[in-house]
Design an enzyme around this catalytic site. Structure first.
Site, short mmCIF file in Angstrom:
data_model
loop_
_atom_site.label_atom_id
_atom_site.label_comp_id
_atom_site.label_asym_id
_atom_site.label_seq_id
_atom_site.Cartn_x
_atom_site.Cartn_y
_atom_site.Cartn_z
N LYS A 13 0.84 -1.21 0.00
CA LYS A 13 0.00 0.00 0.00
C LYS A 13 0.87 1.26 0.00
CE LYS A 13 -2.11 -1.13 3.87
NZ LYS A 13 -1.44 -2.41 4.16
N ARG A 87 -10.29 0.68 8.30
CA ARG A 87 -9.84 -0.67 8.58
C ARG A 87 -10.87 -1.46 9.37
NH1 ARG A 87 -3.79 0.25 8.43
NH2 ARG A 87 -2.94 -1.77 8.85
N ARG A 126 11.80 -5.57 5.33
CA ARG A 126 11.57 -4.15 5.03
C ARG A 126 12.50 -3.24 5.83
NH1 ARG A 126 5.69 -1.62 5.62
NH2 ARG A 126 5.87 -2.48 7.71
N ARG A 158 10.86 -1.28 11.26
CA ARG A 158 9.71 -0.91 12.09
C ARG A 158 9.56 -1.88 13.24
NH1 ARG A 158 4.55 0.39 8.43
NH2 ARG A 158 3.52 -0.96 9.93
N ARG A 169 -0.64 -9.09 13.21
CA ARG A 169 -1.24 -8.07 12.31
C ARG A 169 -2.05 -8.74 11.21
NH1 ARG A 169 4.05 -5.28 10.68
NH2 ARG A 169 2.80 -4.08 9.20
P1 AP5 Z 1 4.85 -1.54 1.94
O1 AP5 Z 1 4.55 -0.71 0.74
O2 AP5 Z 1 5.51 -0.89 3.10
O3 AP5 Z 1 3.54 -2.33 2.42
P2 AP5 Z 1 2.25 -1.80 3.20
O4 AP5 Z 1 1.07 -2.49 2.58
O5 AP5 Z 1 2.23 -0.32 3.24
O6 AP5 Z 1 2.54 -2.47 4.62
P3 AP5 Z 1 2.42 -1.87 6.09
O7 AP5 Z 1 3.18 -2.80 6.96
O8 AP5 Z 1 2.80 -0.44 6.14
O9 AP5 Z 1 0.89 -2.03 6.31
P4 AP5 Z 1 0.13 -2.02 7.65
O10 AP5 Z 1 -1.23 -1.87 7.15
O11 AP5 Z 1 0.39 -3.18 8.52
O12 AP5 Z 1 0.79 -0.81 8.45
P5 AP5 Z 1 0.27 0.65 8.81
O13 AP5 Z 1 1.47 1.51 8.92
O14 AP5 Z 1 -0.83 1.07 7.94
O15 AP5 Z 1 5.73 -2.78 1.43
C1 AP5 Z 1 6.24 -3.75 2.33
C2 AP5 Z 1 7.62 -4.26 1.85
O16 AP5 Z 1 7.50 -4.97 0.63
C3 AP5 Z 1 8.64 -3.14 1.58
O17 AP5 Z 1 9.90 -3.60 1.99
C4 AP5 Z 1 8.59 -2.97 0.05
O18 AP5 Z 1 9.83 -2.52 -0.46
C5 AP5 Z 1 8.25 -4.37 -0.42
N1 AP5 Z 1 7.36 -4.37 -1.59
C6 AP5 Z 1 6.25 -3.61 -1.80
N2 AP5 Z 1 5.66 -3.93 -2.98
C7 AP5 Z 1 6.41 -4.93 -3.51
C8 AP5 Z 1 6.31 -5.71 -4.72
N3 AP5 Z 1 5.30 -5.51 -5.61
N4 AP5 Z 1 7.24 -6.66 -4.94
C9 AP5 Z 1 8.24 -6.89 -4.05
N5 AP5 Z 1 8.40 -6.19 -2.91
C10 AP5 Z 1 7.49 -5.22 -2.64
O19 AP5 Z 1 -0.35 0.40 10.28
C11 AP5 Z 1 0.46 0.09 11.37
C12 AP5 Z 1 -0.36 -0.04 12.65
O20 AP5 Z 1 -1.03 1.20 12.93
C13 AP5 Z 1 -1.49 -1.08 12.61
O21 AP5 Z 1 -1.02 -2.36 12.93
C14 AP5 Z 1 -2.44 -0.51 13.68
O22 AP5 Z 1 -2.00 -0.79 14.98
C15 AP5 Z 1 -2.33 0.98 13.46
N6 AP5 Z 1 -3.34 1.45 12.50
C16 AP5 Z 1 -3.09 1.91 11.24
N7 AP5 Z 1 -4.24 2.26 10.63
C17 AP5 Z 1 -5.23 2.03 11.52
C18 AP5 Z 1 -6.64 2.19 11.48
N8 AP5 Z 1 -7.28 2.66 10.39
N9 AP5 Z 1 -7.36 1.84 12.58
C19 AP5 Z 1 -6.74 1.37 13.69
N10 AP5 Z 1 -5.41 1.18 13.78
C20 AP5 Z 1 -4.66 1.52 12.72
ZN ZN Z 2 2.33 1.10 4.84
#
Ligand code: AP5
Ligand code: ZN
Ligand code: ZN
Length: 214
Positions: A13, A87, A126, A158, A169
């Site tokens: 994402k 979410r 990552r 992270r 997660r």
């Molecule tokens: P990356 O692009 O970073 O993936 P992502 O989908 O953004 O993963 P996140 O871990 O950031 O998602 P998340 O939803 O768990 O975390 P968030 O910060 O939103 O890519 C990942 C890796 O793969 C990278 O190394 C990249 O280089 C590689 N990659 C990407 N695409 C690729 C491809 N096509 N091929 C090969 N490699 C690739 O949330 C964190 C925490 O915050 C949650 O756990 C929760 O506690 C809280 N939170 C966030 N939003 C909410 C909400 N709405 N409500 C309640 N709590 C929330």
């Molecule tokens: Zn992300």
């Protein structure tokens, strides 16, 4: 364009958001990033969110909803790209209500999907810098170890990218967030993308789909 990015942790994402934001000049609202900023600056919200985030749980709706709705009102006038919100069904309902209130319409909910094994592999490798530039030790390594190519900042891992927390997660995602697939499908907004494909392919596919929607 008013866009939502949905999908499991590690599906890409954030990676796609960085590109779409450049393509279309949208206000990027990354929920995880915003919460991590709050954590770091030790605001009241950050302190309340910390425990949930470090455990791989969702932060309670009431904390997240007002934070995001404020951002949409402040920065999203000319279009927004929401990464990681909504979410839960409660968050999705709150967003629907807010858009109605503003007299605006969602363009699409973009689901970037990937199976659990792929996610585990991606998140355990990552690395990122404090400006949010993303790398992967194997798939997308920086030119110099532990230094960002774009700004020379140190790269870090992270806190929630430990294997046990990643599994947690994923479980949270399947239970609480996956129902949004049907939520947006039923309302005609859902567009699916195969997040296991190459980054550029996923990006091209999203762009091609958006071109049919504008
Ligand atoms: P990356 O692009 O970073 O993936 P992502 O989908 O953004 O993963 P996140 O871990 O950031 O998602 P998340 O939803 O768990 O975390 P968030 O910060 O939103 O890519 C990942 C890796 O793969 C990278 O190394 C990249 O280089 C590689 N990659 C990407 N695409 C690729 C491809 N096509 N091929 C090969 N490699 C690739 O949330 C964190 C925490 O915050 C949650 O756990 C929760 O506690 C809280 N939170 C966030 N939003 C909410 C909400 N709405 N409500 C309640 N709590 C929330
Ligand atoms: Zn992300
Ligand atoms: Zn950087």
């Amino acid at each position: 364009l008013n866009l939502i990015l949905l999908g499991p942790p590690g599906a890409g994402k954030g990676t796609q958001a960085a590109r779409l934001r450049e393509d279309f000049g949208l206000a990027y609202i990354g929920t995880g990033d915003l919460l991590r900023e709050h954590k770091e600056s030790k605001t009241e919200l950050g302190q309340r969110a910390q425990e949930y985030m470090d455990n791989g749980d969702l932060v309670p709706d009431d904390l997240v909803i007002s934070m995001i709705i404020d951002k949409i009102e402040e920065e999203g006038e000319d279009g927004f790209l929401l990464d990681g919100f909504p979410r839960t069904v409660g968050q999705a309902d709150a967003l629907t209500e807010e858009l109605e209130k503003l007299g605006r319409r969602l363009t699409a909910a973009l689901l970037v999907d990937a199976p659990d094994e792929v996610v585990l592999q991606r998140l355990s490798g990552r690395r990122q810098c404090s400006n949010g530039h993303l790398y992967h030790v194997e798939f997308d390594p920086p030119k110099h170890e532990d230094v960002c190519d774009q700004d020379g900042k140190p790269l870090f891992r992270r806190k929630d990218d430990e294997p046990d927390t990643i599994r947690k997660r994923l479980a949270t995602y399947h239970k609480q967030t996956e129902p949004l697939r049907d939520y947006y499908e039923e309302r005609g907004y859902l567009r699916r993308f195969d997040g296991t494909r190459d980054k550029t392919e996923v990006h091209d596919h999203i762009r091609a789909t958006l071109a049919t929607l504008r």
